[in-house]
Design an enzyme around this catalytic site. Structure first.
Site, mmCIF file in Angstrom:
data_model
loop_
_atom_site.group_PDB
_atom_site.id
_atom_site.type_symbol
_atom_site.label_atom_id
_atom_site.label_comp_id
_atom_site.label_asym_id
_atom_site.label_seq_id
_atom_site.Cartn_x
_atom_site.Cartn_y
_atom_site.Cartn_z
ATOM 1 N N SER A 49 0.718 -1.267 0.047
ATOM 2 C CA SER A 49 0.078 0.121 -0.180
ATOM 3 C C SER A 49 0.680 1.399 0.071
ATOM 4 O O SER A 49 0.151 2.237 -0.193
ATOM 5 C CB SER A 49 -1.075 0.115 1.090
ATOM 6 O OG SER A 49 -1.860 -1.029 1.187
ATOM 7 N N THR A 89 -1.314 4.651 2.988
ATOM 8 C CA THR A 89 -1.816 5.622 2.273
ATOM 9 C C THR A 89 -2.098 7.006 2.451
ATOM 10 O O THR A 89 -1.532 7.698 1.597
ATOM 11 C CB THR A 89 -3.532 4.938 2.029
ATOM 12 O OG1 THR A 89 -3.659 3.756 1.565
ATOM 13 C CG2 THR A 89 -4.485 6.049 1.079
ATOM 14 N N ASP A 148 -17.119 6.820 17.948
ATOM 15 C CA ASP A 148 -16.367 6.878 16.973
ATOM 16 C C ASP A 148 -17.209 7.193 15.653
ATOM 17 O O ASP A 148 -18.267 6.533 15.339
ATOM 18 C CB ASP A 148 -15.822 5.415 16.681
ATOM 19 C CG ASP A 148 -14.726 5.082 17.543
ATOM 20 O OD1 ASP A 148 -14.157 6.132 18.261
ATOM 21 O OD2 ASP A 148 -14.700 3.843 17.801
ATOM 22 N N ASP A 193 -5.762 0.458 -4.070
ATOM 23 C CA ASP A 193 -4.205 0.525 -4.253
ATOM 24 C C ASP A 193 -3.940 -0.997 -4.922
ATOM 25 O O ASP A 193 -3.027 -0.962 -5.563
ATOM 26 C CB ASP A 193 -3.739 0.792 -3.231
ATOM 27 C CG ASP A 193 -4.318 -0.118 -1.780
ATOM 28 O OD1 ASP A 193 -5.251 -0.609 -2.013
ATOM 29 O OD2 ASP A 193 -3.555 0.055 -0.684
ATOM 30 N N HIS A 214 -1.877 -9.775 -0.416
ATOM 31 C CA HIS A 214 -2.477 -9.069 -1.518
ATOM 32 C C HIS A 214 -2.350 -9.781 -2.691
ATOM 33 O O HIS A 214 -1.847 -10.959 -2.822
ATOM 34 C CB HIS A 214 -1.558 -7.874 -1.852
ATOM 35 C CG HIS A 214 -1.519 -6.763 -0.682
ATOM 36 N ND1 HIS A 214 -0.699 -5.784 -0.600
ATOM 37 C CD2 HIS A 214 -2.267 -6.734 0.477
ATOM 38 C CE1 HIS A 214 -0.791 -5.146 0.574
ATOM 39 N NE2 HIS A 214 -1.848 -5.649 1.019
#
Length: 524
Positions: A110, A173, A306, A378, A454
């Protein structure tokens, strides 16, 4: 075609009774196709306005299989079969594919990818905001190899800028938007080797506060990296792991406040209640840090303390859009990736659905006439779903047959590798004996790994708004920010832009010269 053996096993599962009544009429499909054709023909009139605003949504790890599964989940959450549902990104008129490899990695991470789609330069795995001349972990290869991002280009052009993420605000990121680091894991100086510190490299949290001092909106997790080591967290006072990590004794939140002009209104918030109580019209700068590390999964989120991703996006846009010159906003649905790494598909897909809500939220607050919105990922994951499931089958459900080899059932969702690999009495685990619909169920994988990996295939790029048609076909990932900058008339490539007004803002209307008049060297 469904294999003959499957029909025998499934029996009546794939009968016509599963087909919505309207879909049995051929005219339903013909009319749908004709309407789609009419819409497509309308796209011949291209939107070549200058993009006053640019919003980039990044679904971390949101490969095509994740997009499809999230679409089905979204529909099923609304009590529909799911397959026919449209995600907000599905409605975007232009779609491309992005090649995600890093300069030194076939299957990327990433950090290198973030450098590509934010800075316009492909880079090595594990590095952020630097060119491929920088080697991971080697601080002394950083200087002179820094590359800047579209967030800086927008800020230099007088636009407001913002970062919103569900991960730490100094995660891979978002960090590529402002930092230059030989290692994505240098969150604070506590995570850095003595060699790097001695050579003068700065941690990513430090760079967030010092490299671009006037980022207008920053929201996400990562509180602990901003405070001195062992300082108790404001929310989890008794949890030592939540406390500050910094060895240099700096309070970066105080430093952030000190950099803001006295005549401006700056706010630091750490919970949802305080965030939603703000009047965006009176906020010039906002720093919201809602967790010590990454934010909670959407399924686990405490809706008192949150905020959701869509709530953060709503507040961010209200603050940023006050600038008459427009804004750039980076929004990351970062925990899609984490759910997949843990083999928890349910967590990952609910994260994706929440990011889709945020895309819809942004769409209601902006106009495609002056706002370019890009949605992409990504990288992908080794996540898949299949097994000849019938229409409307729960996306988290079982395939309609058992394996013809070990005679055991299996879930539609599977991973190529990861923590879900399990052998019981020398055989594959019988999933009918476990709660495979649990939020934290780890789907079975082919290869045992503590963390799923990934995937290396291309990812989708969805675009709408000014110059969105430039995202088409198959592109290198680093092409994306060049398109966004071209559309917004920011960055180094400005030869195509019309004369701006004396006030420094482009006059309204289509101002970009026809692309056919431009040499390829300008575009690429």
């Amino acid at each position: 075609m469904i294999p003959p053996f499957l029909v025998l096993v499934v029996g009546t599962c794939l009968t016509n009774s599963l087909v919505p009544e309207k879909e049995k009429d051929p005219n339903y499909w013909r009319n749908q196709a004709q309407q789609t054709l009419k819409n497509a023909l309308g796209l011949q009139k291209l939107n070549t306005n200058v993009a006053k605003n640019v919003i980039m949504f990044l679904g971390d790890g949101m490969g095509v299989s994740t997009v499809t599964a999230a679409r089905i989940l979204k529909g099923q959450l609304h009590h529909r079969p799911g397959e026919e549902t449209k995600l907000e990104m599905d409605k975007f008129p232009f779609v491309a594919l992005s090649k995600t490899y890093n300069t030194n990695a076939q299957v990327p991470d990433s950090a290198g990818t973030a450098t590509a789609y934010l800075c316009g330069v492909k880079a090595n795995e594990g590095t952020v905001g630097v060119s491929a001349a920088t080697e991971r972990t080697r601080c002394n290869t950083t200087q002179g190899n820094e590359v800047t991002s579209i967030l800086r280009w927008a800020k230099d052009a007088g636009k407001s800028v913002g970062i919103v993420t569900t991960t730490r605000v100094n995660h891979a990121t978002p960090s590529a938007a402002y930092a230059h680091s030989a290692d994505r894991d240098w969150y604070s100086d506590n995570e850095m080797p003595p060699e790097a510190l001695n050579q003068g490299c700065k941690d990513i949290a430090y760079q967030l506060m010092h490299n671009i001092k006037d980022i207008d909106v920053i929201m996400g997790g990562g509180r602990k990296y901003m405070f001195p080591k062992n300082k108790s967290d404001v929310e989890y006072r008794m949890d030592e792991k939540a406390g500050g990590t910094r060895l240099d004794g700096l309070d970066l939140v105080d430093i952030w406040k000190s950099f803001k002009p006295k005549q401006k209104h700056s706010f630091f918030v750490w919970n949802r209640t305080a965030l939603l109580a703000l009047d965006p019209n009176t906020v010039d700068y906002l720093l919201g840090l809602f967790e010590p590390g990454d934010m909670q999964y959407e399924l686990n989120r405490n809706n008192v303390t949150d905020p959701s991703l869509s709530e953060m996006v709503g507040v961010a846009i209200k603050i940023l859009k006050k600038n008459p010159k427009g804004f750039f906003l980076l929004v990351e649905g970062g925990r899609i990736d984490h759910g997949h790494h843990e083999g928890k598909a349910k967590q990952a897909l609910h994260e994706a659905v929440e990011m889709d809500r945020a895309i819809g939220q942004a769409g209601t607050m902006t106009s495609p006439e002056d706002t370019l919105t890009v949605v992409t990922a990504d990288h992908s994951h080794v996540f898949t779903f299949g097994g000849y499931t019938p229409r409307g089958n729960s996306i988290f459900g079982l395939a309609p047959m058992v394996s013809d080899t070990d005679k055991k059932p299996f879930t539609a969702i599977l991973y190529g590798n990861g923590p879900g690999y399990k052998v019981v009495d020398g055989e594959r685990e019988n999933v009918s004996m476990v709660d495979y619909a649990h939020n934290n169920y780890q789907a079975q994988s082919a290869v045992p790994l503590r963390h799923e990996t990934h995937g290396g295939e291309d990812v989708a790029v969805f675009a709408k708004g000014p110059m969105a048609h430039l995202l088409h076909g198959v592109h290198e990932q680093n092409y994306i920010p060049h398109v966004m900058a071209y559309a917004a008339c920011i960055g180094a490539n400005l030869d195509h832009c019309a004369q701006v007004s004396s006030a420094g803002s482009p006059p309204p209307g289509p101002l970009l010269l026809p692309l056919v008049l431009l040499p390829l060297s300008i575009l690429f």
